[in-house]
Motif scaffolding. Sequence first.
Motif, PDB file in Angstrom:
ATOM      1  N   LYS A  74       1.683   9.034  -6.669  1.00  0.00           N
ATOM      2  CA  LYS A  74       2.784  10.160  -6.294  1.00  0.00           C
ATOM      3  C   LYS A  74       3.927  10.636  -7.177  1.00  0.00           C
ATOM      4  CE  LYS A  74       1.545  12.009  -2.011  1.00  0.00           C
ATOM      5  NZ  LYS A  74       1.753  12.126  -0.445  1.00  0.00           N
ATOM      6  N   GLU A  75       5.265   9.761  -7.198  1.00  0.00           N
ATOM      7  CA  GLU A  75       5.967   9.618  -8.330  1.00  0.00           C
ATOM      8  C   GLU A  75       5.286  10.302  -9.808  1.00  0.00           C
ATOM      9  OE1 GLU A  75       9.627   8.614  -7.382  1.00  0.00           O
ATOM     10  OE2 GLU A  75       9.121   6.968  -8.696  1.00  0.00           O
ATOM     11  N   GLU A  96       0.760   3.899  -3.081  1.00  0.00           N
ATOM     12  CA  GLU A  96       0.739   5.115  -3.027  1.00  0.00           C
ATOM     13  C   GLU A  96       2.265   6.612  -3.270  1.00  0.00           C
ATOM     14  OE1 GLU A  96      -0.460   6.587   1.232  1.00  0.00           O
ATOM     15  OE2 GLU A  96       0.267   9.069   0.466  1.00  0.00           O
ATOM     16  N   LEU A  97       3.522   5.651  -2.954  1.00  0.00           N
ATOM     17  CA  LEU A  97       3.906   6.416  -3.493  1.00  0.00           C
ATOM     18  C   LEU A  97       4.560   6.810  -4.775  1.00  0.00           C
ATOM     19  CD1 LEU A  97       7.065   5.758  -0.809  1.00  0.00           C
ATOM     20  CD2 LEU A  97       6.142   8.095  -1.366  1.00  0.00           C
ATOM     21  N   GLU A  98       4.318   5.042  -5.706  1.00  0.00           N
ATOM     22  CA  GLU A  98       4.503   5.308  -6.956  1.00  0.00           C
ATOM     23  C   GLU A  98       3.649   6.183  -7.911  1.00  0.00           C
ATOM     24  OE1 GLU A  98       4.057   1.327  -7.606  1.00  0.00           O
ATOM     25  OE2 GLU A  98       6.456   0.603  -7.410  1.00  0.00           O
ATOM     26  N   ARG A 151       0.939  -1.284  -0.185  1.00  0.00           N
ATOM     27  CA  ARG A 151       0.112   0.271  -0.107  1.00  0.00           C
ATOM     28  C   ARG A 151       0.755   0.872   0.053  1.00  0.00           C
ATOM     29  NH1 ARG A 151      -3.648   1.431   4.816  1.00  0.00           N
ATOM     30  NH2 ARG A 151      -2.412  -0.959   5.101  1.00  0.00           N
ATOM     31  N   LEU A 152       1.969   1.235   0.689  1.00  0.00           N
ATOM     32  CA  LEU A 152       2.542   2.367   1.051  1.00  0.00           C
ATOM     33  C   LEU A 152       3.504   2.605   0.020  1.00  0.00           C
ATOM     34  CD1 LEU A 152       4.711   1.951   4.155  1.00  0.00           C
ATOM     35  CD2 LEU A 152       2.908   3.827   3.944  1.00  0.00           C
ATOM     36  N   ARG A 153       3.710   1.457  -1.125  1.00  0.00           N
ATOM     37  CA  ARG A 153       4.831   1.458  -2.273  1.00  0.00           C
ATOM     38  C   ARG A 153       3.494   2.275  -3.289  1.00  0.00           C
ATOM     39  NH1 ARG A 153       8.899  -0.619  -4.705  1.00  0.00           N
ATOM     40  NH2 ARG A 153       9.292  -1.142  -2.316  1.00  0.00           N
TER      41      ARG A 153
END
Lengths: 194, 194, 194, 194, 194, 194, 194, 194
Positions: B16-17, B12-14, B8-10
């Motif tokens: 956002k990137e 979100e970061l992807e 889930r964290l990953r």
Amino acid sequence: MRGDYLQRLRAELEEKERVREELILKSRELRLNSSKAIANIHAGRFEKSGEFLKKAEELLDDVLSYRDRYPELFYLAHDAVQEFVEAYAFRHIVERLELPEDLPVDIPQSVLPGLADCVGEMRRYALTLMVRGEEFDRVERIIQLMEEIYFTLIEFDFHDKLTSNLRPKLDMARNAIERTKSDYLTARVSRAVE
Amino acid sequence: MRGDYLQRLRAELEEKERVREELILKSRELRLNSSKAIANIHAGRFEKSGEFLKKAEELLDDVLSYRDRYPELFYLAHDAVQEFVEAYAFRHIVERLELPEDLPVDIPQSVLPGLADCVGEMRRYALTLMVRGEEFDRVERIIQLMEEIYFTLIEFDFHDKLTSNLRPKLDMARNAIERTKSDYLTARVSRAVE
Amino acid sequence: MRGDYLQRLRAELEEKERVREELILKSRELRLNSSKAIANIHAGRFEKSGEFLKKAEELLDDVLSYRDRYPELFYLAHDAVQEFVEAYAFRHIVERLELPEDLPVDIPQSVLPGLADCVGEMRRYALTLMVRGEEFDRVERIIQLMEEIYFTLIEFDFHDKLTSNLRPKLDMARNAIERTKSDYLTARVSRAVE
Amino acid sequence: MRGDYLQRLRAELEEKERVREELILKSRELRLNSSKAIANIHAGRFEKSGEFLKKAEELLDDVLSYRDRYPELFYLAHDAVQEFVEAYAFRHIVERLELPEDLPVDIPQSVLPGLADCVGEMRRYALTLMVRGEEFDRVERIIQLMEEIYFTLIEFDFHDKLTSNLRPKLDMARNAIERTKSDYLTARVSRAVE
Amino acid sequence: MRGDYLQRLRAELEEKERVREELILKSRELRLNSSKAIANIHAGRFEKSGEFLKKAEELLDDVLSYRDRYPELFYLAHDAVQEFVEAYAFRHIVERLELPEDLPVDIPQSVLPGLADCVGEMRRYALTLMVRGEEFDRVERIIQLMEEIYFTLIEFDFHDKLTSNLRPKLDMARNAIERTKSDYLTARVSRAVE
Amino acid sequence: MRGDYLQRLRAELEEKERVREELILKSRELRLNSSKAIANIHAGRFEKSGEFLKKAEELLDDVLSYRDRYPELFYLAHDAVQEFVEAYAFRHIVERLELPEDLPVDIPQSVLPGLADCVGEMRRYALTLMVRGEEFDRVERIIQLMEEIYFTLIEFDFHDKLTSNLRPKLDMARNAIERTKSDYLTARVSRAVE
Amino acid sequence: MRGDYLQRLRAELEEKERVREELILKSRELRLNSSKAIANIHAGRFEKSGEFLKKAEELLDDVLSYRDRYPELFYLAHDAVQEFVEAYAFRHIVERLELPEDLPVDIPQSVLPGLADCVGEMRRYALTLMVRGEEFDRVERIIQLMEEIYFTLIEFDFHDKLTSNLRPKLDMARNAIERTKSDYLTARVSRAVE
Amino acid sequence: MRGDYLQRLRAELEEKERVREELILKSRELRLNSSKAIANIHAGRFEKSGEFLKKAEELLDDVLSYRDRYPELFYLAHDAVQEFVEAYAFRHIVERLELPEDLPVDIPQSVLPGLADCVGEMRRYALTLMVRGEEFDRVERIIQLMEEIYFTLIEFDFHDKLTSNLRPKLDMARNAIERTKSDYLTARVSRAVE
């Protein structure tokens, strides 16, 4: 590690160190002759300016030859080539009241900031004319050309690394245009009343 | 840690990137069109300026849509929206000699510095008029509006983080007003004597 | 270590933290009222300026009371008191065309830079008069007083820490004097020809 | 400009200024309780640590509620939430010798650097055990978990802005792992000879 | 200026901007695969490390192809190539307990700092062996090779620009050697007493 | 180590520390008297200026005597000697409308930037004359001499360390010349119409 | 402005300048004697350390007397008083193996960082004991007291300005504690096997 | 200005520029030979170290000759002379296990930091002995001499400008002493158990 591999690395570094110093020295010569060409136009010695520019052009050929042979070191010469562009364009403009059609250099990192800096020299030149109360048509034309350079350059909106910090130079150019217009207002009054 | 939590964290970061790069690109487009709208007014091409502003307005809608969806990334668009505000207000002022009643944007971080920067464009515009020796009433009105913007903005005395460094921009605006008044003094003389 | 010794240290820090926030808040109020007093003079609302200055004077008494009680924290108020000095001196000068005999504050760190900044306000005021083409005697007197402040302040040649960076402010004051003289040259021409 | 438009901007800024101070204050509380939860584990007061962590969890809910309402200001709470993550994970690890399955927070900017900092706390904890000469299995397991966190985090290779400077924290974590292994070498000797 | 001259400059900048982004992207891929190759050796997954290194080697060929075509932009890839060198050398050393005879890259700016950073990885590797209490001969050999790299590199005493800040990396390498020797002292004791 | 060897080092340091403070103090006196000599010329008190310059000349002899005895500390006096050069040249120029043939100092680090700064004082002096509407020949001559200094100094193109940052001072001088010419335009109008 | 008002400002500045230099000098003496007191404890010359500390205490009284008279300048003495606190506490701890009940100074800005720095001296002292293989109870007690200081200080969580950058000093203290524990592990082995 | 006066300034600058480059080159040679002398001691090649040191001594004489002729440029050689001091002292210490009675240089700016850096080399040397498990008396003597240097140097408490940033180097020396003692603890255990 194998001695010859290390030796190859060392040889490359030694050559680069030598080329580096060579190019720094030649660039310095190029920069000096270019800025003397500019200074002599301001001092009204057009012929002497031509001599320095000619020397600069000879040095330019030498300096440019490093571009193919040592492209990764050529950034050391960018500032000097930029000064040459400034001198070349400035002289052309003063001589013919036209922007040069093209330049003997086509390296964007040097051409674009060189032209931007040229605007500042044009301001100084126009100011000298105005103080002497001479050649108002010339001054008007110079201002026109200053704006033409400015409007040409703001179209080049690339990453700062690719255009050698063009943006702050453009701000200075714009500032120089504003102040020259402001002085031109005064000079026109001067002509009217004297 | 559980794979799905990390996933889930990953994710979100992807996202956002991806959004980050998207928004940077679109903001760049918005900024470019806005600054071309301004440049074309200075160059006297009012219609062309309108075309760029129209494109900018379309981009603005798209850019603003990120505000609700990715509010924590929207700071990336502040500068571009600010440039739009500058263009929109500048065009309105030049067209109607009035400040706009309101703006299609109500983000203080972009509106306030955008208006402050607009004062600098107004100075350039007034200077061009004065050099041409035209429309003195127009110049006087522009100066009045420059001061109106300035006195409006100094009332916004908030923490610098909240108003995107408004203070230095206000100092520049004040400076622009002083210099324009100073030029106006000269231009009036010019009109009288020529 | 003994609890009461540590408790004494903690109590002192807690009081200081409280006083710190209090003084920052009050200083902010003082600064705001002072700068509004200045802005209203420029906007030609002399009476309203007087109201803000009066509020500022009341706040000043409160702020100064911290000087005796928490002298090691008073540096937090220096900028605000300096703004008050600027406002007080500016209003006095505009009202009576004299420098004030003395000031309700005698803290060198605030008085000296406050007077230096006042020179900038005097330039703006003189410029407004010149644009309106009014009261040339007034402008001449203002320039005289600007120089008087400048020559008074350059006598204070102390360590920078003791005079709150007076030197750069004096450079700005000198610059303001030069530019105002330059504008005055133009304005005089304007008067003669219109 | 229309008064109500300006009033809208001002109202937004005033609210943000209020919320800003509120959130800074609450974040400070959250940070304090979280770091006291950590300190009490090191001091061997596990129950008291639990009380602080419970308070921190209550504050967390409040702080997180700002995320939806004022997402563009939430960056002010990132450090505090990160400290909470550090405390929560550290306590979980000490209690169960397992990494937590997931965390009550899923904000990557706070979770990732919070876990990285947790590695430093684990080193301190392991060191205390080794000095006491106790529970070598526990120490070994802690080192295992330190490496597990490290290998999990280096997979998150995103733009620094998106992960709050994770990289330098990972360097510190790696360093902490190295030094703990180094101490573990010594401690094992100690066990053998005493 | 002639449109085609300006067009040529613009075309060059547009190509460079495209290449720039391309090379940054590919370099990132190269760097990621290289650092994963390293991480997997530390995690004891030698085969998986080999897969990443293989991918990295393929990417390397592609990245190196930019060196001839866009030598003035190749500096953007230096860090990634350096990471590859680190990974390649590290794997070779772990596999054969010999330094590689030579490397598939001969760019001094990437090779020299890459080897220097490799010393840090060797320390981590030696530390893991010592903690496990295994293979002391291996550890001794690793320390020998760390010193061999160090003594090789300090011979490269060139201008910092030419060797990409080799000096601070050498200080770190020397530090890593000292600490590993220090740990080795302990580990030897451990072996003796357990 | 032998006590007398260490004692020798200590003695040298103690003497240097003493000389250092001595020279800083005397340099400060020299600087003060020089700048007062300048200020009094601007204030129209030529005689008083002469007194300060005379005191400065006496102090100069003392300060210069350190050059032979403690050459490695003499850099501490460079700024003060530079201020003296500025004062000496400025007074000479105002008195005789000629550049001085030579100066009582021949230290390039002080002479070159001192002359560059002198250009700024000449601008202030010319401005005062223009505001008074007096002595236009004098103003023209001053501008000529400003340019003469400028063209003399740009020939000194050495490493910045050797000429104490001459370059930025020359930019300021060039700026001062431009602005003075601009004011001179206005002043000439003023003379014509009043 | 009235001469006596200006004279008052000048008098105050002159006095402050004098006091400033006086206090800097006396603080330097205090600092020197304090650090010599510390150095002599490390060198095992306890009596000589006492002499320096006694001199420091006499200087302290003098320095503290400036606190009431010139509170706004007292910040100049903070570092020296902090060094005194460090020396006083260190000597007390070495002598009695207890923290001092209280200190002859109660200025938080000096006491808190002074105690934090004392932890570093305690590490050096403990290390010397361990190298000599002496007095293990003493070492254990020192480590206990190091932690006691650390846990006392982390409770002081105030604005950095109020506690003179306590936080980084606490990080160093924590680091010193970790490393001392690590050394103690080794020393204990040493005792067991020799 | 008189041509010969300007010519004198130019001549001085040209000479200095020449000397500057000369001294930088020779200093570089001195530094290289000194650091190779050190590296060869660490690598156990004592004779080869002697050869480099001999070359360094010859270069030293040449470099020192600039001190009288161009004292204001000699600061350029300080770092190189410092490296020589480090090499000379290190070799003397390794050879005779005594500090040198005095040094062939008596320039405090080079001697003091050179000795401080020597402490770091002594740590490396001691570490190598300990890893080899050899010559414990030698290690003990080295640690004694490290402390002797440290206690000698902390007596030199002068202005930082006068001792070339001695203080941070002393902190590093102290750190090196602590870590070497710590390693010595371990090494002694090693000797006992193996």
